[in-house]
Scaffold this motif. Structure first.
Motif, short mmCIF file in Angstrom:
data_model
loop_
_atom_site.label_atom_id
_atom_site.label_comp_id
_atom_site.label_asym_id
_atom_site.label_seq_id
_atom_site.Cartn_x
_atom_site.Cartn_y
_atom_site.Cartn_z
N SER A 71 0.87 -1.19 0.00
CA SER A 71 0.00 0.00 0.00
C SER A 71 0.89 1.23 0.00
CB SER A 71 -0.89 0.02 1.24
OG SER A 71 -1.79 -1.06 1.21
N SER A 73 1.04 5.86 -0.88
CA SER A 73 0.35 7.13 -1.10
C SER A 73 1.28 8.10 -1.80
CB SER A 73 -0.09 7.74 0.23
OG SER A 73 -0.94 6.87 0.92
N HIS A 88 -4.24 7.43 -2.49
CA HIS A 88 -3.90 6.23 -1.71
C HIS A 88 -4.21 5.01 -2.56
CE1 HIS A 88 -3.36 8.45 2.05
NE2 HIS A 88 -4.31 9.22 1.57
#
Length: 183
Positions: A71, A73, A88
């Motif tokens: 993950s 951003s 994101h």
């Protein structure tokens, strides 16, 4: 109902732009918020085609990171609107679908503008404080005026500063400056 259909329903309920992108950059789904902002023609397009009108993936693309289970951003400024987004991206593995990147775009333009205003105000008040201190330390009026110009020029990101005083003919005569051609 397939899991992907449930995700699409959830994306459409979101107040921010959200989309699903495949590992080969194909937009699998874009919610209504993105359609309103960037247009409804996302079907059969890759993300670089939809957002940037590019024929190949963006050279700065990070989509591969979600393929690796990561993950992440980043901040993105849309070239066509000038709006700033906090983006994101996270991997989404559904049982009935190929691996996807679930991406949300939060518009933060107003927040960035407010931050710039706060920085300018902070710099202005810091300059006022320095001006006050320079009044205490100046050896003469001329030294104070020159130091005032230097402080304002340096602290307030100005192209130039000058101070003028009224002469006996009530004309403004420059007496100090900084950052400007003196001619």
């Amino acid at each position: 109902m397939k899991a992907l259909d449930g995700v699409k329903i959830a994306l459409d309920a979101m107040l921010d732009g959200s989309l699903l992108i495949s590992q080969d950059f194909e937009i699998v789904y874009a919610n209504k918020v993105l359609e309103a902002e960037f247009g409804p023609e996302w079907r059969n397009l890759k993300c670089h085609e939809y957002f940037h009108k590019l024929d190949s993936p963006c050279r700065w693309c990070q989509n591969y990171r979600s393929s690796n289970g990561e993950s992440f951003s980043w901040e993105w400024t849309c070239p066509s609107s000038g709006k700033v987004y906090d983006v994101h991206c996270t991997p989404l593995n559904l049982p009935d679908s190929k691996p996807l990147a679930f991406t949300c775009l939060y518009e933060i333009s107003k927040m960035r503008s407010a931050e710039r205003s706060i920085r300018k105000a902070r710099d202005f008040y810091a300059a006022l404080n320095q001006l006050f201190i320079s009044t205490l330390n100046a050896s003469s009026e001329g030294a104070f005026l020159n130091e005032s110009c230097r402080i304002l020029f340096r602290s307030c990101d100005l192209k130039g500063v000058w101070i003028g005083l009224l002469d006996s003919n009530e004309q403004v005569a420059p007496v100090a400056s900084c950052g400007m051609d003196k001619n």
